[in-house]
Design a protein around this motif. Structure first.
Motif, PDB file in Angstrom:
ATOM      1  N   ARG A 295      -0.633  -4.284  -5.778  1.00  0.00           N
ATOM      2  CA  ARG A 295      -0.828  -3.409  -6.817  1.00  0.00           C
ATOM      3  C   ARG A 295      -2.014  -2.531  -6.363  1.00  0.00           C
ATOM      4  O   ARG A 295      -2.027  -1.471  -6.595  1.00  0.00           O
ATOM      5  N   LYS A 298      -0.488  -0.180  -4.077  1.00  0.00           N
ATOM      6  CA  LYS A 298       0.267   0.836  -4.850  1.00  0.00           C
ATOM      7  C   LYS A 298      -0.615   1.978  -5.361  1.00  0.00           C
ATOM      8  O   LYS A 298      -0.372   3.271  -5.270  1.00  0.00           O
ATOM      9  N   GLU A 352       6.125   3.088  -1.345  1.00  0.00           N
ATOM     10  CA  GLU A 352       6.057   2.467  -2.513  1.00  0.00           C
ATOM     11  C   GLU A 352       7.091   1.545  -2.971  1.00  0.00           C
ATOM     12  O   GLU A 352       7.374   0.415  -3.352  1.00  0.00           O
ATOM     13  N   ARG A 353       8.476   2.010  -2.280  1.00  0.00           N
ATOM     14  CA  ARG A 353       9.568   1.478  -2.620  1.00  0.00           C
ATOM     15  C   ARG A 353       9.717   0.118  -1.540  1.00  0.00           C
ATOM     16  O   ARG A 353      10.180  -0.977  -2.084  1.00  0.00           O
ATOM     17  N   ASP A 356       7.949  -2.456  -3.655  1.00  0.00           N
ATOM     18  CA  ASP A 356       8.781  -2.990  -4.710  1.00  0.00           C
ATOM     19  C   ASP A 356       9.859  -3.725  -4.250  1.00  0.00           C
ATOM     20  O   ASP A 356      10.221  -4.658  -5.120  1.00  0.00           O
TER      21      ASP A 356
END
Ligand SMILES: [Zn+2]
Length: 379
Positions: A295, A298, A352-353, A356
């Motif tokens: 987090r 991100k 970012e992907r 995830d």
């Protein structure tokens, strides 16, 4: 103060106002939308109306003179002065039940108390909601349950809750607050009246942030608001975490990328992500170290993305850097072409992907830094 003070959420306001005007308020509401956009505030305001000892009726004309608008006439509102209103405002009204993840610490069973609460389990729901629903109100005619992070109620706890949602005793109201609708069971959703909340405007977030944290400089307010994606709660957290110090390091590193070694830059970002992640973990002890760092990362990626958006704005002559007033000259001297700025933004989205998808944080950062240094060196 009434539910009408929750501005900038016209759809949600209209649904609640209509129900109040009709006198047939649903027993279970699902307030859904991003975190930090006013769901809990709206729920508290609604609780105040339901628990107020002397609710008043406001005519449409009166609301218009107060600039509150709305298309429903007339509506019920809390008086704001009675003992019940005062108690609700102080969050100490005995008929207002706030349910949240850490509530397990107050559970009578020590094994439940000693658990790490990653979600809201069946023990908490049973003790603090289902059993409490069956008890008569203490002061008021009504009883209101506000469940924070309802999307973190486990499936078995949701199943246990179904009956209370479907037919609670007269005068009992449950308001579920959720940001991720897909984590709720269809059976839970179908028993609640949905009320959608959307992101707030960046200008409004900046304005409210300045009022809430008075010692912030205007540049800090606009930076946090721009990064918060319409969530006032997120903007406040950014201010608490002093994200501008991280931003300074990010913008410096991006400026130096022409000559710096990518691996060293990546190492710095990973360390910052760890520090930032530790702050997230203080707020949310239920998350793991890895998740906290993810987090944190991100958030740093969002700063990188904002820098490239600034670069794009400058490249097309729109000027006005959001990320840092100090980085304007630096950005200008780097002279990044619009297409390259676009590639930078895309690289961040892809990184970012990767995160995830639970890719390794180290690999995700290194891959991003290598791509970005190629872009910056492209000229
Ligand atoms: Zn009152």
């Amino acid at each position: 103060m009434s539910v009408f003070d929750v501005r900038h959420q016209p759809r949600a306001q209209r649904i609640i106002q209509r129900a109040l005007a009709s006198g047939r308020l649903p027993h279970a509401y699902l307030f859904h939308g991003p975190d930090g956009v006013g769901k809990e505030m709206a729920a508290e305001r609604l609780a105040r109306i339901l628990l107020c000892a002397q609710p008043r009726t406001i005519q449409k004309s009166e609301r218009e003179t107060e600039g509150l608008g709305g298309d429903v006439n007339p509506v019920r509102d809390a008086c704001g002065e009675c003992r019940d209103c005062v108690l609700v405002q102080a969050a100490t009204h005995p008929d207002l039940h706030l349910v949240y993840r850490e509530l397990h610490k107050h559970h009578p069973d020590s094994t439940v108390r000693n658990r790490v609460a990653r979600d809201i389990g069946v023990d908490v729901i049973r003790h603090f909601v289902i059993d409490a629903v069956g008890v008569k109100p203490v002061r008021s005619q009504a009883k209101v349950f506000i469940i924070r992070e309802a999307d973190r109620i486990t499936a078995s706890a949701q199943n246990a809750l179904l009956k209370s949602l479907e037919e609670p005793p007269e005068g009992t109201f449950l308001i579920l607050l959720a940001s991720a609708l897909d984590r709720l069971l269809p059976t839970t959703k179908s028993r609640c009246q949905p009320v959608p909340f959307g992101p707030l405007s960046t200008e409004f977030v900046a304005e409210r942030l300045a009022a809430l944290v008075p010692d912030l400089a205007p540049e800090q307010c606009s930076l946090y608001a721009a990064l918060a994606q319409g969530s006032l709660g997120t903007a406040v957290r950014f201010a608490e975490d002093q994200l501008d110090t991280y931003n300074e390091r990010i913008t410096d590193a991006l400026g130096d990328l022409v000559s710096a070694a990518p691996v060293a830059v990546a190492k710095g970002w990973l360390e910052d992500a760890k520090t930032l992640g530790a702050r997230f973990r203080e707020r949310d002890p239920g998350i793991s170290d890895t998740e906290a760092q993810r987090r944190g990362l991100k958030t740093l990626f969002a700063l990188v993305g904002a820098w490239f958006k600034d670069a794009l704005r400058m490249a097309v002559g729109e000027g006005g850097a959001v990320t840092s007033a100090g980085s304007v000259e630096r950005l200008a001297s780097l002279n990044i072409a619009p297409a390259d700025a676009g590639w930078g933004i895309r690289a961040v989205v892809e990184a970012e992907r990767d995160l995830d998808r639970n890719a390794s944080t180290q690999l995700a950062v290194e891959a991003l830094v290598i791509r970005l240094s190629r872009i910056v060196r492209a000229k």
